[in-house]
Write an enzyme that holds these catalytic residues in place. Structure first.
Site, PDB file in Angstrom:
ATOM      1  CB  SER A 193      -0.878  -0.010   1.250  1.00 54.63           C
ATOM      2  OG  SER A 193      -1.367   1.308   1.463  1.00 54.63           O
ATOM      3  CG  HIS A 199      -4.000  -1.613  -1.254  1.00 55.85           C
ATOM      4  ND1 HIS A 199      -5.136  -2.395  -1.401  1.00 55.85           N
ATOM      5  CD2 HIS A 199      -4.297  -0.697  -0.299  1.00 55.85           C
ATOM      6  CE1 HIS A 199      -6.065  -1.961  -0.562  1.00 55.85           C
ATOM      7  NE2 HIS A 199      -5.589  -0.927   0.115  1.00 55.85           N
ATOM      8  CG  ASP A 230      -4.948   2.649   1.094  1.00 51.59           C
ATOM      9  OD1 ASP A 230      -5.881   1.819   1.069  1.00 51.59           O
ATOM     10  OD2 ASP A 230      -3.821   2.386   1.547  1.00 51.59           O
ATOM     11  CG  MET A 271      -8.278   7.327   2.346  1.00 46.39           C
ATOM     12  SD  MET A 271      -7.414   7.446   3.923  1.00 46.39           S
ATOM     13  CE  MET A 271      -6.468   5.915   3.901  1.00 46.39           C
ATOM     14  CG  HIS A 316      -9.161   0.099  -0.167  1.00 50.35           C
ATOM     15  ND1 HIS A 316      -8.520   0.042   1.056  1.00 50.35           N
ATOM     16  CD2 HIS A 316     -10.492  -0.061   0.117  1.00 50.35           C
ATOM     17  CE1 HIS A 316      -9.397  -0.152   2.020  1.00 50.35           C
ATOM     18  NE2 HIS A 316     -10.610  -0.201   1.481  1.00 50.35           N
ATOM     19  CG  MET A 351     -11.155   3.249   2.358  1.00 45.92           C
ATOM     20  SD  MET A 351      -9.548   3.273   3.190  1.00 45.92           S
ATOM     21  CE  MET A 351      -8.484   3.400   1.768  1.00 45.92           C
ATOM     22  CG  MET A 408     -11.197  -2.176   5.920  1.00 45.00           C
ATOM     23  SD  MET A 408      -9.656  -1.659   5.117  1.00 45.00           S
ATOM     24  CE  MET A 408      -8.686  -0.974   6.437  1.00 45.00           C
ATOM     25  CG  PHE A 428      -5.268   7.781   9.782  1.00 47.24           C
ATOM     26  CD1 PHE A 428      -4.681   8.969   9.365  1.00 47.24           C
ATOM     27  CD2 PHE A 428      -6.575   7.799  10.266  1.00 47.24           C
ATOM     28  CE1 PHE A 428      -5.389  10.166   9.440  1.00 47.24           C
ATOM     29  CE2 PHE A 428      -7.296   8.993  10.346  1.00 47.24           C
ATOM     30  CZ  PHE A 428      -6.692  10.183   9.926  1.00 47.24           C
ATOM     31  N   GLY A 458      -0.282   2.542   9.466  1.00 47.84           N
ATOM     32  CA  GLY A 458       0.497   2.458  10.698  1.00 47.84           C
ATOM     33  C   GLY A 458      -0.304   2.143  11.948  1.00 47.84           C
ATOM     34  CG  ASP A 498      -5.894  -2.571   3.716  1.00 43.26           C
ATOM     35  OD1 ASP A 498      -4.741  -2.289   4.089  1.00 43.26           O
ATOM     36  OD2 ASP A 498      -6.609  -1.800   3.046  1.00 43.26           O
TER      37      ASP A 498
END
Ligand code: DX5
Ligand code: ZN
Length: 217
Positions: free
Chosen positions: A7, A32, A34, A36, A65, A67, A136, A142, A144, A174
């Site tokens: 990711s 991947h 992300d 958002m 992905h 979101m 998920m 976020f 980390g 993920d």
């Protein structure tokens, strides 16, 4: 065959080209991305313009992905930008059947994702429509974060449904995936590990990618 999907959320964006080529050379199976929107999740990342730029940097399949609160409105833009798979969230889609076939009609693969608090039952009747189911294992938004251990149970339930129904979707996980939990995740039925921090915050991405795929016994 276990697939590894780095990711890029955790990469050094000032060296995006180098970062992507490094994981491609290191044996990643797909990338991947992300996406958002600051609405479905409390964070904003990037949109189709960046996906289009990334498309020019790599041969790896791109998984967007999403979101975002309104995937119906934007899937076309991500497909045009070069996404090979679009993954949307079951929590925001009233008509997953229609959206899945719209994506597929564009020659694109389609994935469905569910948040930690969303039960498998919510998508059980749609499972034949998807190439992948993304579990998920953190609250999305976020990188980390710490892996939520109750995800194991969900993955095992999904594996059982897949086996009993003779279904063929990939099981992806993920959020908080690392070298300590990868082995257990694979045993539970995951065949695609998505990892941001574990891969991009390491010096030797090839070693980490190989270790995630073939965890130490
Ligand atoms: C979280 C994203 C994840 C995230 C994973 O909302 O969907 O893909 O980048 O990052 P790590 O592997 O750092 O938890
Ligand atoms: Zn993600």
């Amino acid at each position: 065959m276990i697939k590894i999907a780095p990711s890029i959320l955790a990469c050094d964006f000032t060296k995006l080209e180098h970062e992507i080529q490094d994981v491609e050379r290191g044996g990643a199976d797909l990338l991947h991305l992300d996406i958002m929107d600051g609405h479905f999740v409390p964070n904003i990342t990037f949109g189709p313009i960046i996906v289009k730029a990334i498309r020019k940097l790599t041969e790896l399949p791109l998984d967007a992905h999403l979101m975002i609160s309104d995937p119906e409105k934007y899937v076309g833009r991500f497909i045009e930008s070069g996404a090979n798979k679009v993954t949307f969230h079951i929590e925001v889609e009233e008509n997953p059947t229609e959206l899945a076939s719209r994506i597929r009609n564009h020659g694109c693969k389609v994935g469905i994702s569910l948040n930690p608090e969303t039960p498998i039952g919510k998508l059980e009747s749609f499972l034949t429509l998807f190439d992948s189911v993304l579990v998920m294992s953190v609250h999305p938004g976020f990188g980390g974060q710490q892996f939520k251990p109750d995800s194991y149970e969900k993955i095992l339930a999904l594996k059982k449904i897949k086996k009993d129904g003779n279904l063929h979707f990939d099981i992806e996980v993920d959020g908080g995936v690392n070298l300590e939990n990868s082995n257990q995740l694979i045993k539970c039925g995951v065949n695609t590990l998505i990892a941001g921090t574990t891969i991009f915050h390491s010096k030797n991405r090839e070693i980490v990618i190989n270790s995630l795929r073939k965890p130490y016994e």
